[in-house]
Enzyme design. Structure first.
Site, PDB file in Angstrom:
ATOM      1  N   SER A 167       0.828  -1.204  -0.069  1.00 57.90           N
ATOM      2  CA  SER A 167       0.026  -0.070   0.037  1.00 57.90           C
ATOM      3  C   SER A 167       0.819   1.196   0.165  1.00 57.90           C
ATOM      4  O   SER A 167       1.857   1.173   0.611  1.00 57.90           O
ATOM      5  CB  SER A 167      -1.063   0.022   1.271  1.00 57.90           C
ATOM      6  OG  SER A 167      -1.714   1.190   1.191  1.00 57.90           O
ATOM      7  N   PRO A 168       0.268   2.342  -0.615  1.00 60.45           N
ATOM      8  CA  PRO A 168       1.141   3.436  -0.629  1.00 60.45           C
ATOM      9  C   PRO A 168       1.290   4.084   0.615  1.00 60.45           C
ATOM     10  O   PRO A 168       0.321   4.319   1.463  1.00 60.45           O
ATOM     11  CB  PRO A 168       0.590   4.554  -1.719  1.00 60.45           C
ATOM     12  CG  PRO A 168      -0.794   3.688  -1.722  1.00 60.45           C
ATOM     13  CD  PRO A 168      -0.757   2.411  -1.489  1.00 60.45           C
ATOM     14  N   GLN A 198       1.242   6.497  -6.751  1.00 62.86           N
ATOM     15  CA  GLN A 198      -0.104   7.176  -6.406  1.00 62.86           C
ATOM     16  C   GLN A 198       0.198   8.638  -6.425  1.00 62.86           C
ATOM     17  O   GLN A 198       0.987   9.109  -5.919  1.00 62.86           O
ATOM     18  CB  GLN A 198      -0.413   7.005  -4.741  1.00 62.86           C
ATOM     19  CG  GLN A 198      -1.787   7.423  -4.349  1.00 62.86           C
ATOM     20  CD  GLN A 198      -1.919   7.328  -3.012  1.00 62.86           C
ATOM     21  OE1 GLN A 198      -1.339   7.885  -2.245  1.00 62.86           O
ATOM     22  NE2 GLN A 198      -3.008   6.463  -2.600  1.00 62.86           N
ATOM     23  N   TYR A 249      -8.058  14.332   1.301  1.00 61.92           N
ATOM     24  CA  TYR A 249      -7.370  15.001   0.501  1.00 61.92           C
ATOM     25  C   TYR A 249      -7.986  15.625  -0.779  1.00 61.92           C
ATOM     26  O   TYR A 249      -9.217  15.385  -0.566  1.00 61.92           O
ATOM     27  CB  TYR A 249      -5.983  14.135   0.004  1.00 61.92           C
ATOM     28  CG  TYR A 249      -5.301  13.792   1.214  1.00 61.92           C
ATOM     29  CD1 TYR A 249      -4.779  14.726   1.956  1.00 61.92           C
ATOM     30  CD2 TYR A 249      -4.814  12.385   1.394  1.00 61.92           C
ATOM     31  CE1 TYR A 249      -3.990  14.425   3.026  1.00 61.92           C
ATOM     32  CE2 TYR A 249      -4.094  11.885   2.415  1.00 61.92           C
ATOM     33  CZ  TYR A 249      -3.609  12.842   3.173  1.00 61.92           C
ATOM     34  OH  TYR A 249      -2.922  12.608   4.355  1.00 61.92           O
TER      35      TYR A 249
END
Length: 356
Positions: A22-23, A99, A182
């Site tokens: 996962s980022p 990403q 975000y």
């Protein structure tokens, strides 16, 4: 019936297994430029057997960084340090993903080990942008500038330019970050988007910024390569973004050429208290996969090999993404292969073979 160590092909890209990194933000870049830390950190997970390694949220502009130490791809000088990492990942059998992101009103923060609060402009911070002039809360007290149409167009162009640079760096998997409070998520959620123009109000309007940007990125990202999106599938808050809306958005994004939804949740409401427990996002992924007819990845307290394998076998996701567990154990995929009886599907680097 698929299992955790069955390859997965999307477009022209084949993952050797269904395990992805996962980022995870490292806050260790210098003016957005990747350092040796990124090579070692990401490279270790490829050597440890992951099929997909997604680099952390990489800002499309300087004001889009979460912190001054965040990764960026707004300048050509940032391409080669990332390309160096990509070459190593590929050499060790992993697909290299990236990403790309804009932090919106949660930008201009101190790094976690420095407190995570907003930085004053006089202390290295900067002005922030958002759909509406509303602060996030907690230690993130800056009131953002409400974006004009010119701002929206500029940020969309920033995403397109970053996608082109990602391709130049050799990435084969691109993810748009529309989660965790975000910028894209701020537009999606009625809690943070109080606009009265055609970017606010109705579902159609709130998804417009993301949908238009995704289409613009799809136009420059090769059709042969996967374009994906990370969604916070729900705000876990009354009056916020909902799972029903995520299902409908996923349907539309699939029709527009996106290939996979990376399912997470929350992050946009300081007061929200989401549920937590092993695999707590799996029901979100399951529903989006079934009802939108699109491939999914899922993240969130996935720690055990049998747990991860069951998610894939039950058809509740196509990829499992591990975060903290892979920080604790970069060789988790190698251990999982042996635990699940698939030792032949995950071999350590030859330099380490005597240890296995």
């Amino acid at each position: 019936m698929s299992n955790l160590f069955e390859p997965l092909t999307i477009k022209s890209v084949t993952l050797r297994n269904r395990i992805g990194v996962s980022p995870m933000c490292m806050y260790s870049s210098e003016d957005g430029v990747a350092t040796d830390w990124h090579l070692v950190h990401l490279g270790a997970r490829a050597a440890g057997g992951a099929g997909l390694v997604i680099a952390e949220a990489t800002a499309v502009s300087p004001e889009g960084r979460i912190t001054p130490g965040c990764a960026g791809l707004w300048a050509d000088k940032q391409i080669e340090p990332l390309a160096r990492v990509v070459r190593f990942l590929k050499q060790h059998g992993a697909v290299a993903g990236l990403q790309i992101a804009h932090a919106g009103r949660k930008a201009s923060a101190a790094r976690p080990w420095e407190g995570s609060a907003h930085l004053a402009n006089s202390a290295g911070g900067w002005d922030t942008l958002a759909p509406s002039a509303m602060a996030y809360g907690g230690g993130l007290t800056k009131v953002p500038h409400e974006m004009t149409r010119a701002d929206i167009a500029r940020v969309q162009n920033n995403f397109v330019a970053a996608a082109k640079r990602a391709l130049a760096a050799g990435y084969e998997w691109l993810e748009l970050h529309a989660a965790h409070g975000y910028l894209f998520h701020e537009f999606l959620s009625p809690i943070s988007n109080h606009r009265t123009d055609d970017y606010g109000g109705s579902f159609e309007n709130r998804i417009r910024f993301l949908s238009d940007t995704a289409a613009a990125v799809r136009a420059v990202w090769p059709d042969s390569l996967p374009l994906t999106i990370r969604l916070s599938c729900t705000d876990w808050m009354e009056g916020g973004w909902t799972l029903d809306e995520s299902v409908e958005l996923a349907r539309r994004l699939k029709a527009a050429g996106l290939d996979l939804v990376d399912c997470s949740s929350s992050g946009n409401v300081h007061a929200a208290r989401p549920p937590s427990g092993p695999g707590f996002h799996v029901p979100l992924s399951d529903r989006i996969r079934r009802e939108a007819g699109i491939a999914t990845a899922v993240v969130g307290l996935i720690t055990e090999p049998a747990q991860a394998d069951e998610i894939i076998r039950a058809g509740k996701a196509d990829v499992v993404l591990l975060a903290r567990e892979l920080l604790r154990d970069p060789n988790w995929p190698l251990r999982a292969a042996r635990a699940l009886g698939h030792a032949e599907a995950a071999s350590p680097p030859v330099q380490y073979a005597r240890a296995w």
